[in-house]
Design a protein around this motif. Sequence first.
Motif, PDB file in Angstrom:
ATOM      1  N   ALA A  21      65.082  36.524  -4.657  1.00 43.14           N
ATOM      2  CA  ALA A  21      66.420  36.184  -5.164  1.00 43.14           C
ATOM      3  C   ALA A  21      66.997  37.366  -5.928  1.00 43.14           C
ATOM      4  CB  ALA A  21      66.346  34.963  -6.067  1.00 43.14           C
ATOM      5  N   ALA A  22      68.301  37.533  -5.855  1.00 43.56           N
ATOM      6  CA  ALA A  22      68.973  38.585  -6.632  1.00 43.56           C
ATOM      7  C   ALA A  22      68.995  38.200  -8.108  1.00 43.56           C
ATOM      8  CB  ALA A  22      70.392  38.790  -6.119  1.00 43.56           C
ATOM      9  N   ARG A  42      68.285  29.797 -11.105  1.00 44.41           N
ATOM     10  CA  ARG A  42      67.201  29.763 -12.089  1.00 44.41           C
ATOM     11  C   ARG A  42      67.443  30.798 -13.185  1.00 44.41           C
ATOM     12  NH1 ARG A  42      62.165  31.452  -9.022  1.00 44.41           N
ATOM     13  NH2 ARG A  42      63.698  32.566  -7.745  1.00 44.41           N
ATOM     14  N   PHE A  43      66.810  30.561 -14.341  1.00 46.62           N
ATOM     15  CA  PHE A  43      66.677  31.576 -15.371  1.00 46.62           C
ATOM     16  C   PHE A  43      65.200  31.947 -15.459  1.00 46.62           C
ATOM     17  CE2 PHE A  43      70.835  30.195 -16.989  1.00 46.62           C
ATOM     18  CZ  PHE A  43      71.409  31.429 -17.264  1.00 46.62           C
ATOM     19  N   VAL A  71      68.555  19.697 -21.961  1.00 49.05           N
ATOM     20  CA  VAL A  71      67.944  21.013 -22.090  1.00 49.05           C
ATOM     21  C   VAL A  71      67.590  21.479 -20.676  1.00 49.05           C
ATOM     22  CG1 VAL A  71      66.987  20.546 -24.392  1.00 49.05           C
ATOM     23  CG2 VAL A  71      65.620  20.053 -22.360  1.00 49.05           C
ATOM     24  N   PRO A  72      67.339  22.755 -20.478  1.00 45.80           N
ATOM     25  CA  PRO A  72      66.991  23.216 -19.133  1.00 45.80           C
ATOM     26  C   PRO A  72      65.698  22.577 -18.629  1.00 45.80           C
ATOM     27  CG  PRO A  72      67.635  25.065 -20.515  1.00 45.80           C
ATOM     28  CD  PRO A  72      67.496  23.883 -21.423  1.00 45.80           C
ATOM     29  N   GLU A  73      65.673  22.268 -17.351  1.00 45.75           N
ATOM     30  CA  GLU A  73      64.458  21.743 -16.724  1.00 45.75           C
ATOM     31  C   GLU A  73      63.466  22.882 -16.514  1.00 45.75           C
ATOM     32  OE1 GLU A  73      62.969  19.864 -12.443  1.00 45.75           O
ATOM     33  OE2 GLU A  73      65.113  19.974 -12.917  1.00 45.75           O
ATOM     34  N   THR A  88      63.264  28.302 -15.656  1.00 42.62           N
ATOM     35  CA  THR A  88      63.980  27.040 -15.822  1.00 42.62           C
ATOM     36  C   THR A  88      65.142  26.954 -14.827  1.00 42.62           C
ATOM     37  OG1 THR A  88      65.453  27.972 -17.508  1.00 42.62           O
ATOM     38  CG2 THR A  88      63.423  26.907 -18.283  1.00 42.62           C
ATOM     39  N   VAL A  89      65.601  25.727 -14.631  1.00 43.15           N
ATOM     40  CA  VAL A  89      66.794  25.509 -13.815  1.00 43.15           C
ATOM     41  C   VAL A  89      68.019  25.934 -14.623  1.00 43.15           C
ATOM     42  CG1 VAL A  89      68.230  23.770 -12.674  1.00 43.15           C
ATOM     43  CG2 VAL A  89      65.726  23.609 -12.548  1.00 43.15           C
TER      44      VAL A  89
END
Length: 241
Positions: A21-22, A42-43, A71-73, A88-89
Amino acid sequence: MTIPATDIAVPAQVMHLAGGAALTPVWANSIGGLTFRSDDGRFIKWGPHDSEANMRDEGERMRWASRWTRVPEVIAQGQDATHEWLVTVALPGESAAFPRWIAEPASAVRAIGEGLRMLHDALPVDECPWSWSVPTRITKAEARGIRVPHVLRDPPPVDRLVVCHGDACAPNTLLDEDGTPLAHVDLAALGTADRWADIAVASMSTLWNYGPGWEETLIEAYGVAPDRERLAYYRELWNAN
């Protein structure tokens, strides 16, 4: 935290986690940690081991808090001998410290205060397995070799016990396009404590992010009158840690 240059070198572990992924760098912290956003939603957060706030704790607390607040998953978390990472998502909002909101401090600061109150009201104290109390914080600081001044060992009585964020600085509130509080991030220190422990830090952080004159706005948006004694105490404790 700062926004890093777009041509920053991407660590090998982050490249592996990205899986093709970029990546776009979005944050850099003072200990060499980096956060990237991938183009597949994503992060990826990566950095050296941190004795004060590690990503294993952060992932665990986010999974717990997600039962009551946004909160982020968490997708994945891991570490090697020198570094750790958290995936995380990506949520649709932006940090309250991103340029758009720095240019709109009145909206951003009110949203941070409102969002902090929402967090405190949502998370159940009786079900929280972690503490961010004054004795806990002093013990952890001393374990890192920090000498906490004696005067800070006698805190004001607890006003209202809540589940605190633990690092309620402006960048850790996400806002939606309209400036409404959307979610919170960076929950590695989450735990029970007097609500003023969070309010003091959140309002103090407005100075660093938006300049002077916004502390009272945040406290008003939270929905309380300023408690000068507790504000002063918890800011000193934060700075001592």
